[in-house]
Design an enzyme around this catalytic site. Structure first.
Site, PDB file in Angstrom:
ATOM      1  N   GLU A  92      -5.604  10.829  12.642  1.00  0.00           N
ATOM      2  CA  GLU A  92      -6.055   9.561  13.192  1.00  0.00           C
ATOM      3  C   GLU A  92      -7.486   9.650  13.715  1.00  0.00           C
ATOM      4  O   GLU A  92      -7.937  10.700  14.172  1.00  0.00           O
ATOM      5  CB  GLU A  92      -5.132   9.137  14.338  1.00  0.00           C
ATOM      6  CG  GLU A  92      -3.742   8.832  13.830  1.00  0.00           C
ATOM      7  CD  GLU A  92      -2.799   8.304  14.900  1.00  0.00           C
ATOM      8  OE1 GLU A  92      -1.923   7.514  14.555  1.00  0.00           O
ATOM      9  OE2 GLU A  92      -2.941   8.675  16.071  1.00  0.00           O
ATOM     10  N   CYS A 105     -13.551   8.492  18.167  1.00  0.00           N
ATOM     11  CA  CYS A 105     -12.789   9.695  18.486  1.00  0.00           C
ATOM     12  C   CYS A 105     -12.288  10.269  17.161  1.00  0.00           C
ATOM     13  O   CYS A 105     -11.619   9.579  16.392  1.00  0.00           O
ATOM     14  CB  CYS A 105     -11.636   9.302  19.414  1.00  0.00           C
ATOM     15  SG  CYS A 105     -10.577  10.675  19.853  1.00  0.00           S
ATOM     16  N   CYS A 112      -1.958  20.568  15.781  1.00  0.00           N
ATOM     17  CA  CYS A 112      -2.708  21.477  16.657  1.00  0.00           C
ATOM     18  C   CYS A 112      -1.792  22.624  17.030  1.00  0.00           C
ATOM     19  O   CYS A 112      -0.609  22.421  17.293  1.00  0.00           O
ATOM     20  CB  CYS A 112      -3.171  20.752  17.915  1.00  0.00           C
ATOM     21  SG  CYS A 112      -4.174  21.804  18.984  1.00  0.00           S
ATOM     22  N   CYS A 116      -0.283  21.893  23.952  1.00  0.00           N
ATOM     23  CA  CYS A 116      -0.322  21.449  25.347  1.00  0.00           C
ATOM     24  C   CYS A 116       0.879  20.543  25.623  1.00  0.00           C
ATOM     25  O   CYS A 116       1.224  19.693  24.803  1.00  0.00           O
ATOM     26  CB  CYS A 116      -1.622  20.707  25.639  1.00  0.00           C
ATOM     27  SG  CYS A 116      -3.067  21.738  25.387  1.00  0.00           S
ATOM     28  N   CYS A 119       0.614  16.522  25.394  1.00  0.00           N
ATOM     29  CA  CYS A 119      -0.134  15.972  24.260  1.00  0.00           C
ATOM     30  C   CYS A 119       0.796  15.748  23.073  1.00  0.00           C
ATOM     31  O   CYS A 119       1.496  16.674  22.656  1.00  0.00           O
ATOM     32  CB  CYS A 119      -1.245  16.959  23.888  1.00  0.00           C
ATOM     33  SG  CYS A 119      -2.073  16.535  22.366  1.00  0.00           S
ATOM     34  N   CYS A 342      -5.588   8.036  25.035  1.00  0.00           N
ATOM     35  CA  CYS A 342      -5.735   9.484  25.028  1.00  0.00           C
ATOM     36  C   CYS A 342      -4.382  10.191  25.027  1.00  0.00           C
ATOM     37  O   CYS A 342      -3.485   9.821  25.771  1.00  0.00           O
ATOM     38  CB  CYS A 342      -6.512   9.886  26.262  1.00  0.00           C
ATOM     39  SG  CYS A 342      -6.997  11.563  26.214  1.00  0.00           S
TER      40      CYS A 342
HETATM   41  S1  SF4 Z   1      -4.625  18.505  24.102  1.00  0.00           S
HETATM   42 FE1  SF4 Z   1      -3.439  18.347  22.175  1.00  0.00          FE
HETATM   43  S2  SF4 Z   1      -4.949  18.377  20.528  1.00  0.00           S
HETATM   44 FE2  SF4 Z   1      -5.973  19.128  22.413  1.00  0.00          FE
HETATM   45  S3  SF4 Z   1      -5.717  21.379  22.343  1.00  0.00           S
HETATM   46 FE3  SF4 Z   1      -3.971  20.597  23.530  1.00  0.00          FE
HETATM   47  S4  SF4 Z   1      -2.352  20.321  21.984  1.00  0.00           S
HETATM   48 FE4  SF4 Z   1      -4.273  20.506  20.857  1.00  0.00          FE
END
Ligand code: SF4
Length: 382
Positions: A92, A105, A112, A116, A119, A342
């Site tokens: 995206e 963005c 990823c 995190c 996220c 976000c």
């Molecule tokens: S916030 Fe999301 S996209 Fe960014 S490093 Fe952490 S897991 Fe990866």
């Protein structure tokens, strides 16, 4: 015969490609302008290039856009695109218009690997790095689509933030040529101060970026101590906070801005107490890092098991930092009616890392006592 995707090249790379075709390097500048400044993908359109060169390009090269799967426009003007990057993966990009700027963005990876807790991309796991062409194609498409859509002849996108899906510094080799194209006056001509790489803290690559292509740096901090950050941002186990702050300080010697932006996602009962704000102050003061804080209201999603901090608590947290002289902003949420806010970016990813299972096993965030009493703990929190 496979053809080269010219979006994969910065100007230097395109000049080398022209040489391989037996052409003069300066032809690359003309070609680069056609592609990036004028949005051309058909070599026949490029009428000031010699016919012989256009013919060579037609057989050896292409300008390959990413197919758009969906486009959603929010009531506030935010536009989100889902791009197909093949093999079941989609990423995206989001355009956020404001009075004095237009920000795009951009995603750097399909998924990823950092994982995190707060996220949505992290919960999807990791499939693969995007190529330079796939990173650049998001800007190329968005800029030229928006000019037509908004009826504007001049540039629409003034700022790029590498804050979409992925950890950009874990895709360094593809990222840097894309950044160089964003900055190049023969392409988008963006100011270094208006191109931001956001990282969860890949320390060695922060140092390399400072030497190779210094742009504005945002660091996803999200916790004031290693115990909490190890859980929220697992990369912290490899590069703990003190090492990360030292890298930030080194980066400032190269950075186009004289501060680092620390992103801090406000999680109810987890990292949002005044004591956490005071710990942050101690950290940045003892490291001597000039910084700003950007407090981000969490956008909850069920798999996270986390909640958004109430607004009064966010404001109280901001007050502790501001009163100590640190510029602190609370991010406005934009485009949340189209899941473009976000942490909500989550294309389709063929997870090769089994992130969902792993994350379900490590829900061990310690709730602040006040919130623990108020909240009914879920099985995952126990
Ligand atoms: S916030 Fe999301 S996209 Fe960014 S490093 Fe952490 S897991 Fe990866």
């Amino acid at each position: 015969m496979t053809t080269a995707n010219l979006l994969d090249f910065d100007l230097e790379g395109l000049a080398a490609f022209c040489e391989r075709l037996g052409e003069k390097r300066f032809r690359a500048t003309q070609l680069f302008r056609w592609i990036h400044q004028r949005g051309a993908s058909d070599f026949a359109q490029m009428t000031d290039l010699a016919k012989s060169l256009r013919e060579k390009l037609a057989t050896a090269a292409r300008v390959e856009a990413l197919p758009v799967i969906t486009q959603h426009e929010s009531a506030d003007g935010t536009i989100k695109w889902l791009f197909d990057v093949g093999d079941g993966n989609a990423v995206e990009a989001v355009f956020i218009p404001e009075d004095d700027r237009g920000t795009l963005c951009v995603s750097s990876q399909a998924g990823c690997a950092v994982g995190c807790r707060f996220c949505s991309t992290g919960h999807q796991g990791f499939s693969r790095n995007l190529t330079t062409g796939e990173i650049t194609a998001q800007l190329w498409f968005a800029e030229h689509f928006l000019r037509k859509h908004l009826g504007r002849a001049e540039r629409v996108i003034s700022n790029v933030v590498m804050m979409g899906m992925g950890e950009p510094l874990q895709n360094y080799a593809a990222l840097v040529p894309a950044l160089r194209t964003m900055l190049d006056d023969n392409a988008y001509g963006l100011s270094r101060r208006r191109v931001t790489v956001s990282t969860s803290g890949v320390v060695p690559m922060i140092d390399r970026l400072g030497g190779d292509c210094p742009v504005a740096l945002a660091v996803s901090l999200h916790a004031p101590n290693d115990a909490l950050r190890d859980d929220l941002v697992p990369l912290n186990r490899k590069y703990p906070i003190v090492e990360l702050l030292e890298a930030c300080k080194r980066y400032l010697a190269h950075a186009p801005r004289d501060f680092i932006t620390f992103e801090y996602c406000m999680l109810d009962g987890v990292n949002d107490q005044p004591e956490h704000a005071r710990q942050l102050l101690d950290l940045v003061r003892s490291a001597g890092v000039s910084c700003k804080f950007n407090l981000i209201p969490f956008n909850p999603f069920p798999a996270s098991g986390l909640l958004r901090s109430p607004q009064p608590r966010v404001l109280a947290f901001a007050k502790v930092l501001s009163e100590a002289g640190i510029v602190t902003t609370v991010r406005k949420t934009r485009g949340d009616d189209i899941d473009a806010a976000c942490g909500q970016l989550a294309g389709d990813v063929k997870d090769r890392t089994h992130a969902a299972e792993r994350m379900a096993q490590r829900r061990t965030v310690i709730l602040h006592p006040a919130s623990r009493q108020a909240a009914t703990p879920t099985a995952e929190e126990q």
